[in-house]
Design an enzyme around this catalytic site. Structure first.
Site, PDB file in Angstrom:
ATOM      1  CE  LYS A   1       0.948   4.912   8.413  1.00  0.00           C
ATOM      2  NZ  LYS A   1       1.004   4.181   7.162  1.00  0.00           N
TER       3      LYS A   1
ATOM      4  CE1 TYR B   1      -3.670   2.565   0.691  1.00  0.00           C
ATOM      5  CE2 TYR B   1      -2.310   3.320   2.514  1.00  0.00           C
ATOM      6  CZ  TYR B   1      -3.389   3.500   1.673  1.00  0.00           C
ATOM      7  OH  TYR B   1      -4.184   4.617   1.816  1.00  0.00           O
TER       8      TYR B   1
ATOM      9  CG  ASP C   1       5.697   3.560   0.908  1.00  0.00           C
ATOM     10  OD1 ASP C   1       6.023   4.285   1.876  1.00  0.00           O
ATOM     11  OD2 ASP C   1       4.518   3.420   0.521  1.00  0.00           O
TER      12      ASP C   1
HETATM   13  C1  LIG Z   1       0.393   4.695   5.819  1.00  0.00           C
HETATM   14  C2  LIG Z   1       1.150   4.430   4.590  1.00  0.00           C
HETATM   15  C3  LIG Z   1       1.078   5.268   3.469  1.00  0.00           C
HETATM   16  C4  LIG Z   1       0.107   6.429   3.390  1.00  0.00           C
HETATM   17  O1  LIG Z   1       0.407   7.422   4.329  1.00  0.00           O
HETATM   18  P1  LIG Z   1      -0.761   8.467   4.731  1.00  0.00           P
HETATM   19  O2  LIG Z   1      -0.071   9.391   5.677  1.00  0.00           O
HETATM   20  O3  LIG Z   1      -1.854   7.664   5.325  1.00  0.00           O
HETATM   21  O4  LIG Z   1      -1.167   9.148   3.473  1.00  0.00           O
HETATM   22  C5  LIG Z   1       1.880   5.002   2.396  1.00  0.00           C
HETATM   23  N1  LIG Z   1       2.717   3.954   2.402  1.00  0.00           N
HETATM   24  C6  LIG Z   1       2.827   3.128   3.446  1.00  0.00           C
HETATM   25  C7  LIG Z   1       3.798   2.004   3.408  1.00  0.00           C
HETATM   26  C8  LIG Z   1       2.030   3.326   4.572  1.00  0.00           C
HETATM   27  O5  LIG Z   1       2.109   2.467   5.601  1.00  0.00           O
END
Ligand SMILES: *Cc1c(COP(=O)(O)O)cnc(C)c1O
Length: 429
Positions: free
Chosen positions: A267, A144, A239
């Site tokens: 995060k 994701y 990511d």
């Molecule tokens: C949470 C998350 C996102 C999205 O971040 P948001 O601050 O919710 O837009 C993208 N990539 C990864 C791996 C994530 O865990």
């Protein structure tokens, strides 16, 4: 436990907010329940508006690695707020923040702050396309990367066909530039490169997944992905919005000893405020406006409150040489005891863990290493487990396909209380 106030609050919220929530997973749909409304949080605990107390393993979906309302973070935010909440002009702390990020994650030579993980991945992808002057991107099933159009794509009907939108509102034009491979299946990556290699701008992945539950890459897979990107001049994007500062101070790339070309963060980097960042090789980052031609901007980017919270969080981690050792001890303790309980109650389940990230997969399989493995999970059993845990005062992520997080604020007493509650849940499954 009584949830009357939360139930009433949700019924009211539904009238005014789509589905009653500002982010879908919060609605508790996949666990056949309705959400608890949170009134406050402190340390390892969250409290709902009915007055129930929970030991929290959601940690606001990852950021709360110090626990909630850490006094140093709150002090930093309050101090910053007193001096004004936004200027839309450079501040000293932005440079300090960039230096600290570069120090903790050495593959990052230059870094741009944004306001969410979604913004970080969207922007990194545009940058990779601008830098390579190519259009295609490879992502992996089960990973994701936020809600950007380019990521809301599923694999087309044949293994080598271009993607299809996984959400209405995403155009087929966008879908056609996203290819999908299989995590931990190097041959699926090779197949795409043998057909499209010269057109692939970027490969993006969660180097250790959290968003299909926790799955670590095999050594062969992750080194193979790095090598093929190097061979084709494709930008490798890790990511690390979830894994950054979570699995190690230098993120998953430190544990795996693989250097991506770009890294996306979010995060933890915001210390609980809305922040994201992307950074990497200077040569690539210098393509960004105003230095280069690739456009990206933000009124609130580098916001003083967000920088204060993030800087306080990262410094606290960075100044404690045994921070990750302490987290590991707590998480390992839970893992060992949960595995004992799984055996004692003959629960068909696999517990995957990397550092303080973990997922209990309800599956008959012996190991969970791929998206297909993840898809064998019994989500109704998970829902039962989730609801039993919630009623026993344990706040877990309301979906089988998520990671749970231990924070530095979790005490031995919290862990033992958690195990007692989980044992009762297992006994009733
Ligand atoms: C949470 C998350 C996102 C999205 O971040 P948001 O601050 O919710 O837009 C993208 N990539 C990864 C791996 C994530 O865990």
């Amino acid at each position: 436990m009584i949830f009357d106030k939360s139930i009433a609050a949700f019924n009211e919220a539904i009238k005014h907010i789509p589905g009653g929530v500002n982010s879908p997973v919060r609605a508790f749909k996949s666990v056949n329940n309705s959400p608890v409304f949170i009134s406050k949080a402190k340390g390892s605990k969250v409290y709902d508006i009915d007055g129930n107390e929970y030991i929290d393993y959601v940690g606001t979906w990852g950021p709360a690695i110090l626990g909630h309302a850490d006094s140093d973070v709150i002090d930093a935010i309050s101090k910053a707020a007193a001096g004004g909440t936004s200027f839309g002009a450079p501040t000293l702390l932005e440079t300090e923040m960039a230096k600290l990020i570069k120090y903790m994650i050495p593959s990052i030579e230059s870094v741009r702050m944004v306001n969410s993980g979604t913004e970080a991945t969207m922007s990194a992808l545009r940058l990779a396309r601008g830098y390579t002057k190519r259009e295609l991107v490879v992502k992996f099933e089960g990973c994701y990367h936020g809600h950007g159009d380019s990521f809301l794509i599923k694999a087309g009907s044949g293994a080598l066909t271009l993607g299809e939108p996984s959400s209405p509102g995403v155009t087929s034009g966008t879908a056609h530039s996203t290819l999908t491979a299989k995590f931990n299946d190097l041959s699926s990556v090779y197949d795409l490169f043998s057909k499209y290699g010269e057109q692939i701008a970027a490969v993006i992945l969660e180097p250790i997944t959290g968003n299909m539950g926790v799955v670590a890459p095999t050594r062969e897979f992750i080194t193979g992905v790095r090598d093929i990107c190097t061979k084709y001049g494709t930008v490798l994007i890790f990511d690390e919005v979830m894994t950054g500062f979570r699995v190690a101070s230098g993120g998953a790339q430190q544990l795996l000893e693989i250097k991506p070309d770009l890294t996306t963060l979010g995060k933890i980097i915001g210390g609980g405020l809305p922040v994201g960042a992307y950074g990497g090789k200077k040569e690539i980052m210098d393509c960004l406006s105003p230095k280069g031609p690739v456009y990206q901007a933000g009124t609130l980017s580098g916001n003083p409150l967000a920088m204060a919270a993030g800087y306080a969080t990262l410094s606290k981690i960075n100044n404690n040489p045994n921070f990750y050792g302490q987290l590991e001890d707590k998480a390992l303790y839970l893992e060992k005891k949960i595995n004992v309980l799984i055996n004692r109650y003959s629960i068909p389940a696999v517990y995957n863990r990397v550092g303080s990230m973990s997922t209990l997969f309800f599956t008959e399989l012996e190991t969970v290493e791929t998206f297909d493995d993840v898809m064998t999970c019994d989500t109704s059993k998970f829902a039962q487990y989730f609801n039993l845990s919630l009623n026993a005062g344990i706040y877990l992520a309301p979906s089988q396909f998520e990671a749970g997080f231990v924070s530095i604020a979790h005490t031995q007493y919290d862990l033992d209380k958690t195990l007692e509650a989980l044992e009762l849940a297992f006994a009733r499954l």
